[in-house]
Motif scaffolding. Structure first.
Motif, short mmCIF file in Angstrom:
data_model
loop_
_atom_site.label_atom_id
_atom_site.label_comp_id
_atom_site.label_asym_id
_atom_site.label_seq_id
_atom_site.Cartn_x
_atom_site.Cartn_y
_atom_site.Cartn_z
N GLY A 1 0.79 -1.23 0.00
CA GLY A 1 0.00 0.00 0.00
C GLY A 1 0.81 1.27 0.00
N HIS A 2 2.15 1.18 0.12
CA HIS A 2 2.96 2.40 -0.01
C HIS A 2 4.37 2.00 -0.45
CE1 HIS A 2 4.14 2.40 4.58
NE2 HIS A 2 4.30 1.23 4.03
N ALA A 3 5.15 2.99 -0.83
CA ALA A 3 6.51 2.74 -1.33
C ALA A 3 7.50 3.63 -0.58
CB ALA A 3 6.56 2.97 -2.84
N GLN A 4 7.91 4.77 -1.17
CA GLN A 4 8.85 5.65 -0.48
C GLN A 4 8.32 6.15 0.86
OE1 GLN A 4 8.18 5.83 -3.77
NE2 GLN A 4 9.92 6.61 -4.95
N SER A 5 7.01 6.22 1.00
CA SER A 5 6.43 6.68 2.27
C SER A 5 6.76 5.76 3.43
CB SER A 5 4.91 6.82 2.13
OG SER A 5 4.57 7.82 1.20
N ALA A 6 7.13 4.51 3.13
CA ALA A 6 7.53 3.61 4.20
C ALA A 6 8.74 4.15 4.95
CB ALA A 6 7.84 2.23 3.63
N ALA A 7 9.59 4.89 4.25
CA ALA A 7 10.77 5.47 4.89
C ALA A 7 10.37 6.53 5.92
CB ALA A 7 11.69 6.08 3.85
N ALA A 8 9.30 7.25 5.67
CA ALA A 8 8.84 8.24 6.64
C ALA A 8 8.38 7.55 7.92
CB ALA A 8 7.71 9.07 6.04
N VAL A 9 7.72 6.41 7.78
CA VAL A 9 7.31 5.64 8.96
C VAL A 9 8.53 5.15 9.73
CG1 VAL A 9 6.09 3.56 9.73
CG2 VAL A 9 5.15 4.93 7.85
N ALA A 10 9.51 4.61 9.00
CA ALA A 10 10.72 4.12 9.65
C ALA A 10 11.48 5.25 10.33
CB ALA A 10 11.60 3.42 8.62
N LEU A 11 11.55 6.40 9.67
CA LEU A 11 12.25 7.55 10.24
C LEU A 11 11.57 8.02 11.52
CD1 LEU A 11 14.53 9.61 9.95
CD2 LEU A 11 12.95 11.03 8.60
N GLY A 12 10.26 8.00 11.52
CA GLY A 12 9.53 8.37 12.74
C GLY A 12 9.84 7.43 13.88
N CYS A 13 9.89 6.13 13.60
CA CYS A 13 10.24 5.15 14.64
C CYS A 13 11.66 5.37 15.14
CB CYS A 13 10.09 3.73 14.09
SG CYS A 13 8.38 3.21 13.81
N ALA A 14 12.56 5.71 14.23
CA ALA A 14 13.96 5.87 14.61
C ALA A 14 14.17 7.10 15.49
CB ALA A 14 14.82 5.97 13.35
N ARG A 15 13.34 8.13 15.31
CA ARG A 15 13.56 9.39 16.03
C ARG A 15 12.63 9.58 17.23
NH1 ARG A 15 14.53 13.99 11.32
NH2 ARG A 15 16.53 13.16 10.55
N TYR A 16 11.60 8.77 17.34
CA TYR A 16 10.56 9.00 18.35
C TYR A 16 11.10 8.87 19.78
CZ TYR A 16 6.10 8.48 20.81
OH TYR A 16 5.03 8.63 21.67
N ASP A 17 11.97 7.90 20.01
CA ASP A 17 12.45 7.60 21.36
C ASP A 17 13.97 7.59 21.37
OD1 ASP A 17 13.09 6.58 23.86
OD2 ASP A 17 11.52 5.05 23.83
N PRO A 18 14.60 8.59 21.96
CA PRO A 18 16.07 8.66 21.93
C PRO A 18 16.76 7.58 22.75
CG PRO A 18 15.15 10.39 23.35
CD PRO A 18 13.99 9.76 22.63
N ARG A 19 16.01 6.82 23.53
CA ARG A 19 16.63 5.76 24.33
C ARG A 19 17.06 4.57 23.47
NH1 ARG A 19 12.39 3.59 28.19
NH2 ARG A 19 11.21 3.68 26.23
N ILE A 20 16.47 4.41 22.29
CA ILE A 20 16.68 3.20 21.51
C ILE A 20 17.37 3.50 20.18
CG2 ILE A 20 14.61 2.19 22.55
CD1 ILE A 20 13.24 2.54 19.80
N THR A 21 17.90 2.45 19.57
CA THR A 21 18.54 2.55 18.26
C THR A 21 17.81 1.65 17.27
OG1 THR A 21 20.71 2.99 19.21
CG2 THR A 21 20.65 2.17 16.95
N VAL A 22 17.27 2.23 16.22
CA VAL A 22 16.71 1.46 15.11
C VAL A 22 17.85 1.24 14.12
CG1 VAL A 22 15.05 1.38 13.23
CG2 VAL A 22 14.38 2.31 15.46
#
Length: 440
Positions: A127-148
């Motif tokens: 259901g999406h293509a390049q927009s998947a990167a925006a989801v991943a980027l949000g996960c990577a930046r949402y919580d500074p305690r963790i590393t994606v």
């Protein structure tokens, strides 16, 4: 103590395919000779049993709300010291939990932060293509305690689709560790509480081998495992998940009664208790030489007819309860009651040891953490003892004794909102829909 490294496989939301990918990773690495240990975030009985089947080693649950830091340390260190690699599986979305202080939300991200394990995201890119990167980027930046540390793409439609998604990931600098094409043949059978249990899944080993083949051909395993980092959750001495209810415990164990947390059983054994399994579906009574009987949750609503016909089991339960403690959790509680109505509306007589009648025909989801305080002394502790656990069931109570003296415990939700009395106690018998995870 040297602890093995680990990774947490998570996703932005439920239904992304992380369980099938985790199982494929675990089996693929295990058959390479890697000592893999599985872990499951949150209160889930079923997935950890699949991990054990995939790796050949026990898998334990980790819960940042229900477990203390010392208990989490004991469970993680006990597994990681015997592993070359821990592959833990998240629950729901990576950050999905309850409203509590950071670190005690029950979310998978809490476990990643506590353990130091990097996160590999499983992304359902249908259901999406390049927009998947925006989801991943949000996960990577949402919580500074963790590393994606990277992503695995799932449900890719075509090579063109894959290239488009990878283009987006390149823009944010997040490694794509592999991509699985859309394939419904890899899906595991499901039931109303999740996957069909590992013990009931037909040709389970062959299914795990197919998952391993698919993951091994689609994922760069060497690159993925190189992302693992040492486990940093300190071991804790003497942290007991739950004191054993007796020295010799009769445990109902079959397809109808299987929801027992591995960390609870391991804790009982570590404290010196002996666990003696018996099968109600095989019409076996609890062994008379045991000093307590435990009926765990499971799927008694799917086996109500055979349980009602198991007169040796029911008679044995009544005889046992005349002098010795019996406790039932969720499905076990339903069987200890007067009757159980199955999904077809047929009412089946049960053990009649507790004043409650339940129905699976009148379905309503009950889901969430529970903090319980015992009303009276019993096998789970003394009056006032605090226990943390959860409910997850669709059954409803259609009739019961609601007098205050008949209750098993009073409960509140994870935010402290009182939910009143729960369960029943009568004589030596207690039970409720509450699944205990650990002492409060």
């Amino acid at each position: 103590m040297s602890l093995g490294p680990g990774l947490l496989i998570a996703a932005p939301r439920s239904g992304s395919g992380k369980t099938t990918i985790v199982l494929g990773l675990q089996r693929a690495l295990a058959r390479r000779g890697v000592r893999v240990r599985g872990m499951k975030c949150g209160p889930d009985y079923i997935d950890s049993a699949f991990h054990a089947a995939a790796t050949g080693a026990p898998s334990f649950n980790l819960d940042s709300f229900a477990m203390t830091r010392s208990l989490l340390g004991a469970i993680v260190s006990g597994a990681a010291k015997e592993a070359d690699l821990v592959i833990a599986e998240g629950s729901m979305g990576l950050f999905d939990g309850i409203r509590q202080e950071i670190g005690r939300t029950g979310a998978s991200a809490d476990i990643a932060a506590l353990s130091g394990w990097p996160v590999v995201l499983v992304l359902d890119v249908s259901g999406h293509a390049q927009s998947a990167a925006a989801v991943a980027l949000g996960c990577a930046r949402y919580d500074p305690r963790i590393t994606v540390a990277g992503v695995v793409l799932n449900k890719v439609a075509s090579e063109r689709h894959r290239r488009l998604v990878e283009d987006g990931m390149a823009r944010i600098g997040l490694p794509v560790l592999g991509a699985l094409m859309r394939n419904t043949d890899l899906a595991l059978p499901e039931r109303h509480l999740g996957l069909v249990q590992a013990s009931e899944t037909e040709e389970l080993d062959a299914r795990l081998e197919r998952l391993a083949d698919a993951v091994e051909s689609a994922v760069d395993l060497d690159r993925l495992t190189a992302l693992a980092r040492p486990t940093r959750l300190d071991p804790a001495e003497g942290a007991i998940p739950l004191p054993p209810p007796g020295q010799r415990i009769a445990l109902a164990a079959d397809r109808a009664f299987s929801f027992v947390y591995p960390h609870v059983l391991a804790g009982w054994r570590a404290a010196g208790a002996e666990i003696v399994p018996f099968s109600p579906l095989a019409d076996e009574p609890p062994p008379a030489d045991c000093d307590v009987c435990w009926l765990p949750g499971g799927y008694p609503e799917l086996h109500a007819g055979p349980i009602a016909a198991a007169q040796r089991f029911l008679g044995g339960m009544r005889s046992f309860a005349e002098a010795k403690p019996v406790h039932g959790e969720c499905g076990g509680y339903m069987v200890l009651g007067r009757s159980l109505e199955d999904g077809n509306g047929v009412v089946h007589a049960m053990a009649d040891l507790l004043p409650v009648e339940t129905s699976y025909a009148k379905r309503k989801m009950h889901l969430g953490y529970r903090v319980a305080r015992l009303v009276a002394d019993g096998v789970l502790g003394t009056a006032g003892q605090c226990l943390v656990g959860h409910e997850f069931h669709y059954a409803s109570v259609v009739d019961s004794d609601t007098s205050p003296g008949a209750a098993f415990a009073t409960i509140a939700d994870a935010e402290g909102n009182g939910l009143g009395a729960t369960g029943h106690r009568r004589g030596h018998v207690t039970g409720s829909f509450f699944h205990v995870i650990a002492p409060g």
